[in-house]
Write an enzyme that holds these catalytic residues in place. Structure first.
Site, short mmCIF file in Angstrom:
data_model
loop_
_atom_site.label_atom_id
_atom_site.label_comp_id
_atom_site.label_asym_id
_atom_site.label_seq_id
_atom_site.Cartn_x
_atom_site.Cartn_y
_atom_site.Cartn_z
N ARG A 1 0.79 -1.26 0.00
CA ARG A 1 0.00 -0.01 0.12
C ARG A 1 0.88 1.41 0.08
O ARG A 1 0.31 2.42 -0.38
CB ARG A 1 -0.77 0.10 1.18
CG ARG A 1 -2.04 -1.10 1.06
CD ARG A 1 -2.78 -1.08 2.55
NE ARG A 1 -2.26 -2.37 3.36
CZ ARG A 1 -2.81 -2.84 4.48
NH1 ARG A 1 -3.70 -2.07 4.96
NH2 ARG A 1 -2.36 -3.69 4.91
N GLY A 2 2.17 1.02 0.30
CA GLY A 2 3.00 2.44 0.62
C GLY A 2 3.11 3.31 -0.52
O GLY A 2 3.40 4.50 -0.19
N GLU B 1 7.19 2.29 -6.71
CA GLU B 1 7.39 1.64 -5.42
C GLU B 1 7.71 2.83 -4.37
O GLU B 1 8.21 3.79 -4.53
CB GLU B 1 8.31 0.73 -5.41
CG GLU B 1 9.02 0.14 -4.18
CD GLU B 1 7.89 -0.61 -3.48
OE1 GLU B 1 6.86 -0.08 -3.04
OE2 GLU B 1 8.48 -1.55 -2.77
N ASP B 2 7.45 2.49 -2.98
CA ASP B 2 7.80 3.58 -2.02
C ASP B 2 9.27 3.78 -1.58
O ASP B 2 9.87 4.52 -1.68
CB ASP B 2 6.82 3.39 -0.97
CG ASP B 2 6.88 1.90 -0.20
OD1 ASP B 2 7.57 1.09 -0.59
OD2 ASP B 2 6.32 1.88 1.02
N LYS C 1 17.14 2.93 0.16
CA LYS C 1 18.35 2.73 1.32
C LYS C 1 19.42 1.76 0.81
O LYS C 1 19.48 0.66 0.82
CB LYS C 1 17.42 2.24 2.48
CG LYS C 1 16.28 2.89 3.00
CD LYS C 1 15.80 1.87 4.26
CE LYS C 1 14.78 2.84 4.90
NZ LYS C 1 14.17 1.68 6.00
N VAL D 1 11.31 4.73 8.30
CA VAL D 1 10.83 5.97 7.93
C VAL D 1 9.10 5.63 7.98
O VAL D 1 8.68 4.60 7.39
CB VAL D 1 11.25 6.70 6.69
CG1 VAL D 1 12.71 7.11 6.88
CG2 VAL D 1 11.10 5.82 5.60
N ASP E 1 3.70 3.43 6.15
CA ASP E 1 3.16 3.19 7.56
C ASP E 1 4.27 2.76 8.47
O ASP E 1 5.18 2.11 8.44
CB ASP E 1 2.14 2.25 7.49
CG ASP E 1 2.60 0.70 7.20
OD1 ASP E 1 3.33 0.54 6.30
OD2 ASP E 1 2.31 -0.03 8.26
P1 5GP Z 1 12.71 -4.81 0.20
O1 5GP Z 1 12.04 -5.98 -0.49
O2 5GP Z 1 13.30 -3.84 -0.61
O3 5GP Z 1 13.55 -5.03 1.55
O4 5GP Z 1 11.46 -3.96 0.63
C1 5GP Z 1 10.89 -3.05 0.46
C2 5GP Z 1 9.64 -2.60 1.19
O5 5GP Z 1 9.91 -2.68 2.48
C3 5GP Z 1 9.14 -1.28 0.86
O6 5GP Z 1 8.41 -1.35 -0.22
C4 5GP Z 1 8.52 -0.98 2.26
O7 5GP Z 1 7.14 -1.58 2.04
C5 5GP Z 1 9.23 -1.85 3.03
N1 5GP Z 1 10.07 -0.87 4.11
C6 5GP Z 1 11.50 -0.61 3.77
N2 5GP Z 1 11.94 0.17 4.62
C7 5GP Z 1 11.01 0.68 5.31
C8 5GP Z 1 10.63 1.83 6.09
O8 5GP Z 1 11.50 2.52 6.71
N3 5GP Z 1 9.46 1.99 6.49
C9 5GP Z 1 8.33 1.26 6.27
N4 5GP Z 1 7.36 1.55 6.79
N5 5GP Z 1 8.44 0.46 5.48
C10 5GP Z 1 9.83 0.05 4.93
MG MG Z 2 6.33 -1.33 -0.18
MG MG Z 3 4.61 -1.59 5.12
#
Ligand code: 5GP
Ligand code: MG
Ligand code: MG
Length: 180
Positions: free
Chosen positions: A47-48, A103-104, A135, A157, A163
């Site tokens: 949802r981000g 993507e967020d 990141k 964050v 969220d």
């Molecule tokens: P990845 O598969 O790249 O590790 O995951 C990405 C997802 O992790 C993002 O789309 C997000 O939903 C979640 N995520 C990563 N960092 C954060 C953060 O700092 N805050 C929140 N709320 N979600 C995060």
């Molecule tokens: Mg996400």
């Molecule tokens: Mg989330």
């Protein structure tokens, strides 16, 4: 209530104004890339990304369609699971079409690696990715979005759609969570 949260405050990291300026600049880049497209399918990751995609789409003067995928990546509120599952798939086919995945945050990179792999197997004409936040120090698999809004340090964050245990998505800025 979905989960309990220990007491915390949110320190602003990226202002609403800075986000708006960056989204406008990103939209110009996307315009350049997709100028002349017959139709661009924006694929938001629920949802981000819902606030980001809402702002981005209104900056785009292109024939766009909006669709969503929901992938699970976070096992609980703050920890990533490496296994990515698709909870909701696209409504439309993307074969031969231009696609932009929105993507967020790119964190470990597992989510977008999985989603991009799955969408590429459907043979779109062009597939690009955009993430509001990156990141880079957290990466576990080699993944780079085609466009990134802001590169940030390893902090948890919230805000602007993002969220903490389903809260704080409505904040107009990006802030980091600090436990008190
Ligand atoms: P990845 O598969 O790249 O590790 O995951 C990405 C997802 O992790 C993002 O789309 C997000 O939903 C979640 N995520 C990563 N960092 C954060 C953060 O700092 N805050 C929140 N709320 N979600 C995060
Ligand atoms: Mg996400
Ligand atoms: Mg989330």
């Amino acid at each position: 209530m979905s989960e309990t949260r220990p007491p915390y405050v949110i320190d602003e990291m990226i202002s609403a104004k800075a986000i708006a300026a960056r989204v406008e600049a990103l939209a110009k880049d996307i315009h350049e890339e997709f100028a002349g497209t017959e139709q661009l399918v924006l694929v938001g990751l629920l949802r981000g990304s819902f606030v980001f995609i809402a702002d981005l789409v209104r900056e785009l003067d292109l024939p766009v369609e909006v669709d969503f995928i929901e992938a699970s990546s976070y096992g609980n509120a703050m920890e990533s699971s490496r296994e990515v599952r698709i909870l909701k798939d696209l409504r439309s086919g993307i074969e031969g079409r231009d696609v932009l995945v929105v993507e967020d945050i790119v964190d470990t990179g597992h989510t977008l690696t999985h989603v991009v792999g799955m969408l590429k197997s459907r043979t779109p004409a062009r597939l690009k990715t955009i993430a509001l936040l990156d990141k880079p120090t957290r990466r576990e698999v080699d993944f780079r979005a085609d466009w990134t809004g802001f590169s940030i340090p390893d902090e948890f964050v919230v805000g602007y759609g993002i969220d903490y245990a389903q809260r704080d998505r409505n904040l107009p800025f990006i802030g980091k969570v600090r436990f008190t």
